[in-house]
Design a protein around this motif. Structure first.
Motif, mmCIF file in Angstrom:
data_model
loop_
_atom_site.group_PDB
_atom_site.id
_atom_site.type_symbol
_atom_site.label_atom_id
_atom_site.label_comp_id
_atom_site.label_asym_id
_atom_site.label_seq_id
_atom_site.Cartn_x
_atom_site.Cartn_y
_atom_site.Cartn_z
ATOM 1 N N LEU A 21 0.836 -1.193 0.000
ATOM 2 C CA LEU A 21 0.000 0.000 0.000
ATOM 3 C C LEU A 21 0.873 1.246 0.000
ATOM 4 O O LEU A 21 1.933 1.282 0.627
ATOM 5 N N GLN A 22 0.413 2.288 -0.691
ATOM 6 C CA GLN A 22 1.092 3.570 -0.681
ATOM 7 C C GLN A 22 0.010 4.654 -0.595
ATOM 8 O O GLN A 22 -0.280 5.345 -1.564
ATOM 9 N N ILE A 23 -0.592 4.757 0.609
ATOM 10 C CA ILE A 23 -1.729 5.656 0.794
ATOM 11 C C ILE A 23 -1.549 6.604 1.965
ATOM 12 O O ILE A 23 -2.390 7.483 2.169
ATOM 13 N N THR A 24 -0.484 6.463 2.737
ATOM 14 C CA THR A 24 -0.295 7.320 3.900
ATOM 15 C C THR A 24 0.450 8.594 3.518
ATOM 16 O O THR A 24 1.181 8.638 2.525
ATOM 17 N N ALA A 25 0.270 9.629 4.305
ATOM 18 C CA ALA A 25 0.997 10.867 4.074
ATOM 19 C C ALA A 25 2.497 10.609 4.148
ATOM 20 O O ALA A 25 2.969 9.780 4.929
ATOM 21 N N ALA A 26 3.251 11.322 3.327
ATOM 22 C CA ALA A 26 4.698 11.123 3.259
ATOM 23 C C ALA A 26 5.384 11.554 4.561
ATOM 24 O O ALA A 26 4.798 12.251 5.397
ATOM 25 N N ARG A 27 6.635 11.151 4.719
ATOM 26 C CA ARG A 27 7.401 11.486 5.924
ATOM 27 C C ARG A 27 7.508 12.984 6.137
ATOM 28 O O ARG A 27 7.643 13.447 7.271
ATOM 29 N N SER A 28 7.490 13.765 5.051
ATOM 30 C CA SER A 28 7.640 15.213 5.169
ATOM 31 C C SER A 28 6.402 15.896 5.748
ATOM 32 O O SER A 28 6.465 17.056 6.160
ATOM 33 N N ALA A 29 5.261 15.198 5.775
ATOM 34 C CA ALA A 29 4.024 15.790 6.284
ATOM 35 C C ALA A 29 4.114 15.995 7.794
ATOM 36 O O ALA A 29 4.736 15.209 8.515
ATOM 37 N N ALA A 51 10.130 2.911 4.298
ATOM 38 C CA ALA A 51 10.246 4.266 3.748
ATOM 39 C C ALA A 51 11.184 4.253 2.556
ATOM 40 O O ALA A 51 12.253 3.636 2.591
ATOM 41 N N ASP A 52 10.778 4.925 1.479
ATOM 42 C CA ASP A 52 11.657 4.989 0.314
ATOM 43 C C ASP A 52 12.502 6.272 0.361
ATOM 44 O O ASP A 52 12.231 7.178 1.162
ATOM 45 N N PRO A 53 13.547 6.367 -0.462
ATOM 46 C CA PRO A 53 14.441 7.524 -0.398
ATOM 47 C C PRO A 53 13.749 8.862 -0.677
ATOM 48 O O PRO A 53 14.236 9.906 -0.246
ATOM 49 N N ALA A 54 12.625 8.828 -1.398
ATOM 50 C CA ALA A 54 11.921 10.067 -1.724
ATOM 51 C C ALA A 54 10.972 10.516 -0.623
ATOM 52 O O ALA A 54 10.348 11.571 -0.726
ATOM 53 N N GLY A 55 10.839 9.718 0.437
ATOM 54 C CA GLY A 55 10.010 10.115 1.565
ATOM 55 C C GLY A 55 8.660 9.451 1.654
ATOM 56 O O GLY A 55 7.906 9.694 2.608
ATOM 57 N N ALA A 56 8.303 8.613 0.680
ATOM 58 C CA ALA A 56 7.038 7.886 0.757
ATOM 59 C C ALA A 56 7.143 6.775 1.798
ATOM 60 O O ALA A 56 8.229 6.224 2.031
ATOM 61 N N ALA A 81 8.021 21.808 5.982
ATOM 62 C CA ALA A 81 8.988 22.269 4.986
ATOM 63 C C ALA A 81 9.039 21.303 3.809
ATOM 64 O O ALA A 81 8.928 20.096 3.976
ATOM 65 N N ALA A 82 9.217 21.845 2.632
ATOM 66 C CA ALA A 82 9.385 20.999 1.446
ATOM 67 C C ALA A 82 10.716 20.268 1.540
ATOM 68 O O ALA A 82 11.713 20.833 2.018
ATOM 69 N N PRO A 83 10.770 19.004 1.133
ATOM 70 C CA PRO A 83 12.027 18.241 1.211
ATOM 71 C C PRO A 83 13.122 18.887 0.371
ATOM 72 O O PRO A 83 12.863 19.454 -0.690
ATOM 73 N N ASP A 84 14.344 18.813 0.865
ATOM 74 C CA ASP A 84 15.485 19.328 0.108
ATOM 75 C C ASP A 84 15.723 18.479 -1.128
ATOM 76 O O ASP A 84 15.486 17.270 -1.134
ATOM 77 N N LEU A 216 -2.523 20.716 -0.886
ATOM 78 C CA LEU A 216 -2.207 19.316 -1.156
ATOM 79 C C LEU A 216 -1.423 18.669 -0.018
ATOM 80 O O LEU A 216 -0.635 19.323 0.671
ATOM 81 N N VAL A 217 -1.610 17.362 0.130
ATOM 82 C CA VAL A 217 -0.841 16.545 1.078
ATOM 83 C C VAL A 217 -0.113 15.473 0.273
ATOM 84 O O VAL A 217 -0.750 14.639 -0.382
ATOM 85 N N ARG A 218 1.202 15.478 0.334
ATOM 86 C CA ARG A 218 1.995 14.524 -0.434
ATOM 87 C C ARG A 218 1.840 13.104 0.116
ATOM 88 O O ARG A 218 1.873 12.889 1.333
ATOM 89 N N ILE A 219 1.691 12.141 -0.798
ATOM 90 C CA ILE A 219 1.717 10.720 -0.450
ATOM 91 C C ILE A 219 3.035 10.099 -0.907
ATOM 92 O O ILE A 219 3.761 9.501 -0.122
ATOM 93 N N ALA A 220 3.343 10.239 -2.183
ATOM 94 C CA ALA A 220 4.528 9.584 -2.752
ATOM 95 C C ALA A 220 5.095 10.437 -3.880
ATOM 96 O O ALA A 220 4.398 11.251 -4.475
ATOM 97 N N THR A 221 6.360 10.197 -4.181
ATOM 98 C CA THR A 221 7.072 10.937 -5.218
ATOM 99 C C THR A 221 7.876 9.953 -6.049
ATOM 100 O O THR A 221 8.464 9.015 -5.501
#
Length: 280
Positions: A21-29, A51-56, A81-84, A216-221
């Motif tokens: 599943l990939q439905i939860t808010a990303a680590r940056s949230a 957790a993947d390297p992009a923050g999902a 904050a937006a991810p670097d 918007l709320v990020r889930i995955a990138t």
């Protein structure tokens, strides 16, 4: 202003299946509260978070034949904050990918956007895709790509995002795909947008113009939809019998004025497509 997001998936498994599943808010949230539950045979199913390297945050589980229910709810605060960006990202997101074949649209992009760069180029690509593509539910297939959408002129959010990404990469602008919860989206669903790399930061582009990007709320990138699927599985048949997604802003206080302010803050019509907006 807080965002409430929910997702409900009812699945029918035909055999023992490995589910991701990939439905939860990303680590940056900026999560205020969150709950993910998976139930089968009236009991909770153990879930492993990866957790993947992009923050999902991916959630993996094993289910057996029969119905299975997934429920997710979260409250997310604004201001994260937006991810670097990393040097590797800017290289990865310049390359063609499965659904964003920048090499195949290269010639058209170079003709269409000749002489443009930076912010002006990004605005021109967004406007081109927004005005030449018709949002058409049920038209596109899960395997359609940017090339398909450019040819047909029809699609849904993932198709718009793929075309924006492919055109930007063809013009040497790093671009990537983001899956999101989108308060104010109609029809409500998981949403897909593009992000472009400008002057050291990522800025979100929604050529459907159906979302208020600041809400918007990020889930995955990822490179494209293949990296951001809300459900994938291996080992057997899985049917999606029901899905319900919701996202809305929570009013700051009680009363009609607070409720109206929350609606206005998620109104897609109030979003200026040319403005630079970052996605946390």
């Amino acid at each position: 202003m807080l965002r409430n997001v929910t997702a409900e998936l009812d699945l029918e498994l035909g055999a023992d299946v490995d589910l991701i599943l990939q439905i939860t808010a990303a680590r940056s949230a900026h999560l205020v509260q969150e709950r993910l539950t998976v139930m089968q045979d009236d009991g909770a199913v153990a879930v492993t978070e990866i957790a993947d390297p992009a923050g999902a945050r991916l959630h993996r589980l094993r289910g057996h034949a029969g119905p299975l229910q997934v429920r997710y709810e979260a409250r997310v605060a604004a201001g994260a904050a937006a991810p670097d960006a990393s040097g590797l990202e800017t290289i990865t997101y310049l390359r063609p990918s499965r659904y964003c074949q920048s090499d195949e649209v290269f010639a058209q992009a170079r003709r269409q956007f000749r002489g443009l760069w930076g912010r002006e180029l990004v605005a021109a690509v967004e406007d081109f895709v927004a005005t030449t593509t018709t949002y058409t539910l049920g038209f596109s297939q899960g395997t359609d790509s940017a090339v398909t959408t450019l040819s047909s002129g029809q699609g849904v959010c993932r198709d718009y995002a793929h075309l924006v990404i492919a055109l930007l990469r063809a013009m040497d602008v790093p671009a990537r795909y983001a899956a999101c919860y989108a308060p104010g989206l109609r029809p409500m669903d998981f949403h897909a947008v593009a992000e472009a790399y400008l002057d050291g930061a990522w800025y979100v582009i929604d050529a459907t113009r159906l979302s208020r990007r600041s809400a918007l709320v990020r889930i995955a990138t990822g490179r494209d939809a293949a990296d951001c699927a809300f459900l994938s599985y291996h080992g057997g048949y899985v049917g999606l019998t029901r899905m319900q997604v919701d996202a809305h802003l929570v009013p700051d206080g009680a009363g009609d004025d607070a409720a109206a302010a929350a609606l206005a803050a998620s109104d897609p019509a109030a979003d200026d497509p040319a403005a630079l907006v970052q996605l946390a």
